[in-house]
Design an enzyme around this catalytic site. Structure first.
Site, short mmCIF file in Angstrom:
data_model
loop_
_atom_site.label_atom_id
_atom_site.label_comp_id
_atom_site.label_asym_id
_atom_site.label_seq_id
_atom_site.Cartn_x
_atom_site.Cartn_y
_atom_site.Cartn_z
N HIS A 178 32.23 81.31 4.55
CA HIS A 178 33.42 80.53 4.90
C HIS A 178 32.95 79.08 5.08
O HIS A 178 32.85 78.57 6.19
CB HIS A 178 34.02 81.10 6.20
CG HIS A 178 35.42 80.66 6.51
ND1 HIS A 178 36.05 79.62 5.87
CD2 HIS A 178 36.30 81.11 7.44
CE1 HIS A 178 37.27 79.48 6.38
NE2 HIS A 178 37.44 80.36 7.33
N ARG A 224 41.37 82.27 -0.50
CA ARG A 224 40.77 83.29 0.40
C ARG A 224 40.99 84.65 -0.23
O ARG A 224 42.09 84.95 -0.72
CB ARG A 224 41.43 83.23 1.78
CG ARG A 224 40.97 84.39 2.66
CD ARG A 224 41.42 84.25 4.09
NE ARG A 224 40.67 83.22 4.80
CZ ARG A 224 40.76 83.00 6.11
NH1 ARG A 224 41.58 83.73 6.84
NH2 ARG A 224 40.05 82.06 6.69
N LYS A 237 51.17 93.66 -9.48
CA LYS A 237 51.50 94.42 -10.70
C LYS A 237 50.25 94.76 -11.49
O LYS A 237 50.32 95.28 -12.59
CB LYS A 237 52.44 93.60 -11.60
CG LYS A 237 53.72 93.16 -10.97
CD LYS A 237 54.48 92.24 -11.93
CE LYS A 237 55.53 91.43 -11.22
NZ LYS A 237 55.96 90.27 -12.03
N ARG A 245 44.88 79.28 10.71
CA ARG A 245 44.25 77.96 10.76
C ARG A 245 43.82 77.43 9.40
O ARG A 245 44.07 76.27 9.06
CB ARG A 245 42.96 78.00 11.61
CG ARG A 245 43.16 77.81 13.05
CD ARG A 245 42.12 78.61 13.78
NE ARG A 245 42.38 80.01 13.50
CZ ARG A 245 43.27 80.73 14.19
NH1 ARG A 245 43.86 80.22 15.21
NH2 ARG A 245 43.53 81.99 13.87
N THR A 246 43.13 78.25 8.63
CA THR A 246 42.52 77.74 7.40
C THR A 246 43.60 77.29 6.44
O THR A 246 43.57 76.17 5.92
CB THR A 246 41.61 78.82 6.76
OG1 THR A 246 40.73 79.31 7.77
CG2 THR A 246 40.81 78.26 5.62
#
Ligand code: CP
Length: 305
Positions: free
Chosen positions: A129, A101, A80, A51-52
């Site tokens: 959030h 995120r 890496k 969703r986000t």
């Protein structure tokens, strides 16, 4: 912070929250406005999302902007050994705003301190959030017609649930009464209880998901037990099915009750609840697109007029 980042819901005052809600309503009425033409938005998702990420990317598309980014950090040079600082410095050379995120709490705050462009926190570990909170508050306002004096029953993983942590702070401006329902292992961290105490916010903690805490609620905010945050999966197994909302449990609820859930759901709301007019979680997720249009425009100082 050197720019207009949104890292925590505490970055918004009550006036900021009300301003973003007003803007969100305008995007809800008309989401297609060419306000981001010529802008590049980066979505850096070091953790999974449906969703986000997709609602942010849809928001940018509907506003006429362009998207760069990744949804799997394993395909990037962080695999890496490139540091978060170097990644953010690089991407802030390319994009006008970064939506990020990350699994580490505090990663978004750190990114905002090194970035040349605004950082929008799309979730940092079990911490915050904030854009979820803005869409939750918009959903509450849209369904209740007000934000003041509501009883909000929050159920499930209150320890790791970042959406719960942000919601408590975001709603603290509006005199809520909270019922916190969680097993001992997933109780709300003391930090948030102390926050409520300091702000004079009424709350009760419960272990049992009783008819009383369901029936006196204006908002029933269900959450998933977050498997990915447990270091001991035996602990997860003990609590994963602890609260399951079934259709007969909402028979005597208030007429104005709406059931919210940040999603994804696992099994904490049975599927037959979805048909109830009190189930609002899919509309709630849709509101995320309008909210994120508002948050991006605000961070970039783009006026809707
Ligand atoms: N609510 C939420 O953050 O959902 P995603 O994990 O799918 O983005």
């Amino acid at each position: 912070m050197s720019n207009k980042s949104l890292v925590s819901i505490t970055d918004y005052s009550k006036d900021d929250i009300l301003r973003i809600l007003k803007l969100t309503k305008k995007f809800d009425e008309n989401p297609n406005r060419k306000l981001l033409e010529g802008k590049v938005c980066a979505t850096l998702f070091f953790e999974p999302s449906t969703r986000t990420r997709l609602s942010f990317e849809t928001a940018v598309n509907r506003l006429g902007g362009r998207i760069i980014g990744f949804s799997d950090a394993a395909t990037t040079s962080s695999s890496k050994g490139e540091t978060l600082k170097d990644t953010i410095l690089m991407v802030s050379n390319y994009a006008d705003i970064i939506i990020m995120r990350h699994h580490l709490e505090g990663a978004a705050r750190y990114a905002s301190e090194v970035s040349k462009v605004p950082i929008i926190n799309a979730g940092d570990g079990a911490n915050q959030h904030p854009t979820q909170t803005m869409l939750d508050i918009y959903s509450i306002y849209k369904t209740q017609g007000k934000l003041e004096d509501l009883t909000i029953t929050v159920v499930g993983d209150l320890k790791y649930g970042r959406t719960v942590h942000s919601l408590i702070i975001g709603m603290s401006h509006f005199n809520p009464t909270f019922n916190f329902v969680a097993p001992e292992e997933l109780r709300l961290p003391d930090y948030y209880k102390k926050f409520c105490d300091e702000k004079g916010i009424k709350y009760q903690e419960h272990i049992d998901f009783t008819p009383e805490v369901i029936n006196n609620a204006d908002i029933l905010y269900m959450t998933r037990v977050q498997r990915e945050r447990f270091t001991d999966l035996m602990e997860y197994e003990k609590v994963k099915n602890i609260y399951i909302l079934k259709k007969d449990m909402i028979a005597d609820t208030k007429d104005n009750l709406k059931i919210l859930h940040p999603l994804p759901r696992v099994n904490e709301i049975q599927q037959d609840v979805d048909d109830s007019p009190k189930a609002y979680y899919f509309e709630q997720a849709k509101n995320g697109m309008f909210t994120r249009e508002a948050v991006i425009c605000d961070a970039l100082n783009i006026s809707i007029e």
